[in-house]
Design an enzyme around this catalytic site. Sequence first.
Site, PDB file in Angstrom:
ATOM      1  N   PHE A  59      13.690  22.389 -22.980  1.00 38.79           N
ATOM      2  CA  PHE A  59      12.236  22.356 -22.770  1.00 38.79           C
ATOM      3  C   PHE A  59      11.519  22.153 -24.108  1.00 38.79           C
ATOM      4  CE2 PHE A  59       8.085  24.585 -22.421  1.00 38.79           C
ATOM      5  CZ  PHE A  59       7.531  23.798 -21.416  1.00 38.79           C
ATOM      6  N   GLY A  60      10.670  21.137 -24.169  1.00 38.31           N
ATOM      7  CA  GLY A  60       9.874  20.869 -25.369  1.00 38.31           C
ATOM      8  C   GLY A  60       8.409  21.170 -25.110  1.00 38.31           C
ATOM      9  N   TYR A  61       7.801  21.912 -26.023  1.00 38.48           N
ATOM     10  CA  TYR A  61       6.374  22.249 -25.869  1.00 38.48           C
ATOM     11  C   TYR A  61       5.574  21.896 -27.109  1.00 38.48           C
ATOM     12  CZ  TYR A  61       7.796  26.203 -28.711  1.00 38.48           C
ATOM     13  OH  TYR A  61       8.301  26.970 -29.737  1.00 38.48           O
ATOM     14  N   GLY A  62       6.262  21.364 -28.120  1.00 38.55           N
ATOM     15  CA  GLY A  62       5.603  20.962 -29.373  1.00 38.55           C
ATOM     16  C   GLY A  62       5.962  19.522 -29.680  1.00 38.55           C
ATOM     17  N   SER A  63       6.474  19.309 -30.872  1.00 43.89           N
ATOM     18  CA  SER A  63       6.773  17.925 -31.284  1.00 43.89           C
ATOM     19  C   SER A  63       7.810  17.265 -30.385  1.00 43.89           C
ATOM     20  CB  SER A  63       7.242  17.892 -32.738  1.00 43.89           C
ATOM     21  OG  SER A  63       8.395  18.685 -32.887  1.00 43.89           O
ATOM     22  N   GLU A 108      14.717  22.450 -36.858  1.00 47.55           N
ATOM     23  CA  GLU A 108      13.843  23.602 -36.598  1.00 47.55           C
ATOM     24  C   GLU A 108      14.371  24.863 -37.244  1.00 47.55           C
ATOM     25  OE1 GLU A 108      11.190  22.634 -35.555  1.00 47.55           O
ATOM     26  OE2 GLU A 108      11.655  20.785 -34.521  1.00 47.55           O
TER      27      GLU A 108
HETATM   28  C1  BEZ Z   1       9.293  21.895 -29.136  1.00 51.26           C
HETATM   29  O1  BEZ Z   1       8.678  20.864 -29.194  1.00 51.26           O
HETATM   30  O2  BEZ Z   1       9.630  22.394 -28.079  1.00 51.26           O
HETATM   31  C2  BEZ Z   1       9.668  22.621 -30.332  1.00 51.26           C
HETATM   32  C3  BEZ Z   1       8.738  23.418 -30.897  1.00 51.26           C
HETATM   33  C4  BEZ Z   1       9.087  24.113 -32.022  1.00 51.26           C
HETATM   34  C5  BEZ Z   1      10.346  23.989 -32.546  1.00 51.26           C
HETATM   35  C6  BEZ Z   1      11.256  23.196 -31.918  1.00 51.26           C
HETATM   36  C7  BEZ Z   1      10.925  22.512 -30.796  1.00 51.26           C
END
Ligand code: BEZ
Length: 175
Positions: free
Chosen positions: A6-10, A85
Amino acid sequence: MHLWLFGYGSLIWRPDIEYVDRRPARVQGWARRFWQGSHDHRGVPEAPGRVVTLIREAGSSCDGMAYLVDRDAVEETFTRLDHREKNGYERHSVNLTFLADARREQGVVYIAPVDNFAYLGEAPLADMADQIYRSVGPSGTNVDYLLELASALRALDAEDEHVFQLENAVRELSR
Ligand code: BEZ
């Protein structure tokens, strides 16, 4: 075993991983917050930027993108993401709900816990916006990170008051 990531950022707009399927998805009980310091991507150790992490919050939810990683690619994907990360994030298991059909799956997500060395925590909106406005690191400006995220969330039709308020505040500073 295949694995849902699951991605919630980049990861939403720049997954940079091999995947066989992807679906917009939601995690319940978590809120996306710009509370994690970035020393290695959108800031530097002397002047960290702010990036997102997930915070446990009853009644909240966070929309993002779930990627199905083939079992043959799982190890390489984790090696790559663990390196990308490394600034305080850890892998966690979460329950995902796909937005299209409400189907549920178990998934993995990278979260920066509140006790990690780079954690910044909550601050007034104006202070967070100012920090984002000023920060830059090896991966580019913190403003670009915020605007890319806001635009990716709009493309998903996702609600996120925290992100959109910060976007507005940073756009005001840029005028
Ligand atoms: C993400 O996009 O899910 C993500 C956010 C922070 C660190 C690694 C991945």
